[in-house]
Design an enzyme around this catalytic site. Structure first.
Site, PDB file in Angstrom:
ATOM      1  N   HIS A  91     -55.560 -43.971  82.839  1.00  0.00           N
ATOM      2  CA  HIS A  91     -54.647 -44.897  83.535  1.00  0.00           C
ATOM      3  C   HIS A  91     -55.305 -45.655  84.678  1.00  0.00           C
ATOM      4  CE1 HIS A  91     -54.643 -41.637  86.381  1.00  0.00           C
ATOM      5  NE2 HIS A  91     -53.925 -42.352  87.223  1.00  0.00           N
ATOM      6  N   GLY A 138     -58.318 -47.093  84.279  1.00  0.00           N
ATOM      7  CA  GLY A 138     -59.156 -48.111  83.655  1.00  0.00           C
ATOM      8  C   GLY A 138     -58.391 -49.419  83.483  1.00  0.00           C
ATOM      9  N   MET A 139     -59.091 -50.463  83.080  1.00  0.00           N
ATOM     10  CA  MET A 139     -58.434 -51.765  82.939  1.00  0.00           C
ATOM     11  C   MET A 139     -57.335 -51.715  81.875  1.00  0.00           C
ATOM     12  SD  MET A 139     -59.962 -55.545  82.221  1.00  0.00           S
ATOM     13  CE  MET A 139     -60.998 -55.094  80.839  1.00  0.00           C
ATOM     14  N   LEU A 156     -57.221 -46.319  71.204  1.00  0.00           N
ATOM     15  CA  LEU A 156     -57.797 -47.644  71.424  1.00  0.00           C
ATOM     16  C   LEU A 156     -59.278 -47.636  71.079  1.00  0.00           C
ATOM     17  CD1 LEU A 156     -56.654 -49.291  74.759  1.00  0.00           C
ATOM     18  CD2 LEU A 156     -56.374 -50.113  72.422  1.00  0.00           C
ATOM     19  N   SER A 164     -62.504 -50.483  69.560  1.00  0.00           N
ATOM     20  CA  SER A 164     -63.200 -51.665  70.069  1.00  0.00           C
ATOM     21  C   SER A 164     -63.696 -52.475  68.881  1.00  0.00           C
ATOM     22  CB  SER A 164     -64.389 -51.222  70.910  1.00  0.00           C
ATOM     23  OG  SER A 164     -65.279 -52.301  71.092  1.00  0.00           O
ATOM     24  N   SER A 165     -63.792 -53.787  69.062  1.00  0.00           N
ATOM     25  CA  SER A 165     -64.255 -54.637  67.953  1.00  0.00           C
ATOM     26  C   SER A 165     -65.727 -54.385  67.617  1.00  0.00           C
ATOM     27  CB  SER A 165     -64.031 -56.116  68.280  1.00  0.00           C
ATOM     28  OG  SER A 165     -64.732 -56.474  69.448  1.00  0.00           O
ATOM     29  N   CYS A 166     -66.449 -53.635  68.459  1.00  0.00           N
ATOM     30  CA  CYS A 166     -67.856 -53.372  68.132  1.00  0.00           C
ATOM     31  C   CYS A 166     -68.003 -52.317  67.033  1.00  0.00           C
ATOM     32  CB  CYS A 166     -68.656 -52.992  69.368  1.00  0.00           C
ATOM     33  SG  CYS A 166     -68.214 -51.423  70.056  1.00  0.00           S
ATOM     34  N   TYR A 196     -71.793 -46.208  71.120  1.00  0.00           N
ATOM     35  CA  TYR A 196     -70.384 -46.419  71.486  1.00  0.00           C
ATOM     36  C   TYR A 196     -69.560 -46.711  70.238  1.00  0.00           C
ATOM     37  CZ  TYR A 196     -66.374 -48.599  73.879  1.00  0.00           C
ATOM     38  OH  TYR A 196     -65.114 -48.934  74.334  1.00  0.00           O
ATOM     39  N   LYS A 210     -66.381 -44.678  68.593  1.00  0.00           N
ATOM     40  CA  LYS A 210     -65.083 -45.321  68.343  1.00  0.00           C
ATOM     41  C   LYS A 210     -64.701 -45.232  66.857  1.00  0.00           C
ATOM     42  CE  LYS A 210     -63.768 -46.541  72.453  1.00  0.00           C
ATOM     43  NZ  LYS A 210     -62.550 -45.973  73.039  1.00  0.00           N
ATOM     44  N   PRO A 228     -59.105 -53.560  69.843  1.00  0.00           N
ATOM     45  CA  PRO A 228     -59.062 -54.779  70.645  1.00  0.00           C
ATOM     46  C   PRO A 228     -60.397 -55.512  70.676  1.00  0.00           C
ATOM     47  CG  PRO A 228     -59.162 -52.862  72.072  1.00  0.00           C
ATOM     48  CD  PRO A 228     -59.181 -52.347  70.656  1.00  0.00           C
ATOM     49  N   LEU A 230     -61.959 -57.477  76.337  1.00  0.00           N
ATOM     50  CA  LEU A 230     -60.798 -57.596  77.231  1.00  0.00           C
ATOM     51  C   LEU A 230     -61.230 -58.073  78.605  1.00  0.00           C
ATOM     52  CD1 LEU A 230     -59.246 -54.144  76.301  1.00  0.00           C
ATOM     53  CD2 LEU A 230     -58.533 -56.379  75.425  1.00  0.00           C
ATOM     54  N   HIS A 280     -69.144 -56.093  81.960  1.00  0.00           N
ATOM     55  CA  HIS A 280     -69.115 -57.003  80.812  1.00  0.00           C
ATOM     56  C   HIS A 280     -69.362 -58.438  81.297  1.00  0.00           C
ATOM     57  CE1 HIS A 280     -66.826 -53.609  78.966  1.00  0.00           C
ATOM     58  NE2 HIS A 280     -67.544 -53.971  77.923  1.00  0.00           N
TER      59      HIS A 280
HETATM   60  O1  GFB Z   1     -69.773 -58.528  77.667  1.00  0.00           O
HETATM   61  P1  GFB Z   1     -71.060 -58.051  77.124  1.00  0.00           P
HETATM   62  O2  GFB Z   1     -71.872 -57.194  78.016  1.00  0.00           O
HETATM   63  O3  GFB Z   1     -70.767 -57.268  75.831  1.00  0.00           O
HETATM   64  O4  GFB Z   1     -71.999 -59.306  76.737  1.00  0.00           O
HETATM   65  P2  GFB Z   1     -70.808 -57.383  74.238  1.00  0.00           P
HETATM   66  C1  GFB Z   1     -71.565 -60.386  75.974  1.00  0.00           C
HETATM   67  C2  GFB Z   1     -72.605 -61.470  75.888  1.00  0.00           C
HETATM   68  O5  GFB Z   1     -72.714 -62.103  77.176  1.00  0.00           O
HETATM   69  C3  GFB Z   1     -74.021 -61.066  75.507  1.00  0.00           C
HETATM   70  C4  GFB Z   1     -74.070 -62.251  77.529  1.00  0.00           C
HETATM   71  O6  GFB Z   1     -74.566 -62.032  74.652  1.00  0.00           O
HETATM   72  C5  GFB Z   1     -74.755 -61.078  76.854  1.00  0.00           C
HETATM   73  O7  GFB Z   1     -76.147 -61.308  76.740  1.00  0.00           O
HETATM   74  N1  GFB Z   1     -74.203 -62.283  79.001  1.00  0.00           N
HETATM   75  C6  GFB Z   1     -74.599 -63.354  79.720  1.00  0.00           C
HETATM   76  C7  GFB Z   1     -73.956 -61.276  79.846  1.00  0.00           C
HETATM   77  N2  GFB Z   1     -74.678 -63.049  81.022  1.00  0.00           N
HETATM   78  C8  GFB Z   1     -74.262 -61.768  81.136  1.00  0.00           C
HETATM   79  C9  GFB Z   1     -74.112 -60.883  82.247  1.00  0.00           C
HETATM   80  O8  GFB Z   1     -74.370 -61.221  83.396  1.00  0.00           O
HETATM   81  N3  GFB Z   1     -73.640 -59.636  81.979  1.00  0.00           N
HETATM   82  C10 GFB Z   1     -73.326 -59.232  80.711  1.00  0.00           C
HETATM   83  N4  GFB Z   1     -72.848 -57.998  80.521  1.00  0.00           N
HETATM   84  N5  GFB Z   1     -73.512 -60.020  79.639  1.00  0.00           N
HETATM   85  C11 GFB Z   1     -70.054 -54.937  74.620  1.00  0.00           C
HETATM   86  C12 GFB Z   1     -70.453 -53.645  74.012  1.00  0.00           C
HETATM   87  O9  GFB Z   1     -70.750 -55.869  73.876  1.00  0.00           O
HETATM   88  O10 GFB Z   1     -68.694 -55.257  74.521  1.00  0.00           O
HETATM   89  C13 GFB Z   1     -69.459 -52.590  74.179  1.00  0.00           C
HETATM   90  O11 GFB Z   1     -71.739 -53.302  74.502  1.00  0.00           O
HETATM   91  C14 GFB Z   1     -68.044 -53.054  73.938  1.00  0.00           C
HETATM   92  O12 GFB Z   1     -69.764 -51.549  73.318  1.00  0.00           O
HETATM   93  C15 GFB Z   1     -67.744 -54.292  74.708  1.00  0.00           C
HETATM   94  O13 GFB Z   1     -67.788 -53.260  72.583  1.00  0.00           O
HETATM   95  C16 GFB Z   1     -66.361 -54.870  74.453  1.00  0.00           C
HETATM   96  O14 GFB Z   1     -69.614 -58.106  73.754  1.00  0.00           O
HETATM   97  O15 GFB Z   1     -72.110 -57.883  73.731  1.00  0.00           O
END
Ligand code: GFB
Length: 315
Positions: free
Chosen positions: A19, A21-22, A112, A114-116, A143, A147, A170, A173, A186
């Site tokens: 509860h 978490g986002m 819940l 994840s789309s990954c 991860y 899931k 999902p 998010l 993220h």
């Molecule tokens: O949101 P993100 O970390 O997760 O990265 P994923 C999405 C994209 O944004 C990648 C780019 O192509 C990153 O290289 N990006 C650009 C950045 N700048 C940034 C930055 O400053 N920070 C981050 N984090 N990314 C995650 C999974 O994947 O998504 C988890 O690792 C989970 O397991 C989650 O499923 C929802 O969408 O790539």
């Protein structure tokens, strides 16, 4: 027209695991509009990775329904650098909670995911049937495997024991309660934080990881919470269901939108030494739409709200 309600939350004790978490905090906000008793417990008081503690808590509080939104989560770098934690924590949390929910007679549970969970090169938009048809994206394979195990736990407990356990998948998010920790967040919160600091410090550049070409679909977390309650009340079945926004955006375009909302006027530069991750993961939400559910929060409106929350709570 909405699918008929088949499970009533009225008068029920409803446990929201995770509860703080986002996603979990948004589910609590949404459940406050239902006539039910919301149960939650701080992580310091109940570690869901410890089976005996989970059993004792369920025995004492006897929830009728469970939203399983607890987990170790993070962006692409957090996944890549802490793979053992992402695999172990999530497996333990799911296994303990789902097994204990079954043993203590929980009437309904929503897990819940994840789309990954889908293959790195799944056909777009991704239908639920794409699960386990190809190799996963390596940066978040641990991860994703945890899931997928959660989805299979719900599916097999239903098949073997008749438990009414369902799973929702999902897309990415965002919204209130997001983590802004530099390095592990993220992309969307990471860019809000960096663009804001760049503006305040009058920097000339906003750095964006990777090539800027990957596409991501973003759903405002209160829409996700609404979909979770909708599914709890109206869905019972072995298939996991996608919950998405219906449209995606290239990371470079997302960065430009964020710069605009934040008021950063410098240049956007790419850092190709950072990983791109999966090229695209737009969900097919046809099944949920056919049941009558659609997201309500427009993407740019959601971004503005997320920035306002950041200003009030993080900056
Ligand atoms: O949101 P993100 O970390 O997760 O990265 P994923 C999405 C994209 O944004 C990648 C780019 O192509 C990153 O290289 N990006 C650009 C950045 N700048 C940034 C930055 O400053 N920070 C981050 N984090 N990314 C995650 C999974 O994947 O998504 C988890 O690792 C989970 O397991 C989650 O499923 C929802 O969408 O790539």
């Amino acid at each position: 027209m909405n699918a008929p309600a088949i499970y009533s939350l009225k008068g029920k004790r409803v446990f929201v695991a995770g509860h703080r978490g986002m996603a979990g905090s948004a589910i609590v906000r949404r459940l406050e509009r239902e006539d039910c008793e919301i149960l939650s417990i701080e992580r310091a008081a109940l570690d869901l990775r410890r089976q005996g503690d989970v059993e004792a808590w369920f025995a004492a509080h006897r929830p009728h329904a469970v939203f399983l939104a607890a987990g170790t989560v993070g962006g692409i770098m957090a996944n890549a650098t802490r793979p053992a934690e992402f695999l172990t924590d999530n497996l333990l949390i799911e296994l303990n909670t789902i097994e204990t929910a079954y043993r203590s007679g929980v009437e309904k549970l929503l897990f819940l995911g994840s789309s990954c969970i889908y293959p790195k090169f799944a056909a777009q938009p991704i239908r639920e049937e794409e699960l386990l048809t190809g190799a996963l994206e390596p940066t978040n394979e641990p991860y994703a495997i945890a899931k997928i195990a959660g989805v299979k736990l719900c599916e097999t407990y239903r098949r073997q024991y008749g438990s009414d356990f369902i799973s929702a998948m999902p897309t990415n998010l965002f919204g209130p309660g997001d983590s802004y920790a530099p390095g592990s967040a993220h992309v969307l919160p990471a860019l809000i934080d960096r663009a804001h600091k760049a503006k305040i410090e009058a920097l000339s550049e906003l750095v964006v990881w990777g090539s800027g070409t990957p596409r991501r679909e973003f759903l405002y977390v209160d829409d996700l919470a609404d979909a979770c309650v909708f599914l709890m009340q109206r869905y019972s079945g072995p298939e996991h269901l996608n919950v998405g926004f219906g449209d995606d955006i290239a990371i470079a375009d997302l960065a430009a939108m964020i710069a605009n909302i934040v008021g950063f006027e410098g240049r956007i530069v790419l850092d190709p030494t950072k990983p791109d991750g999966t090229p695209r993961k737009l969900l097919d939400t046809g099944r949920l739409a056919a049941m009558g559910w659609r997201p309500k929060v427009d993407f740019s409106e959601g971004l503005s709200r997320a920035y306002r929350w950041y200003l009030d709570n993080v900056a």
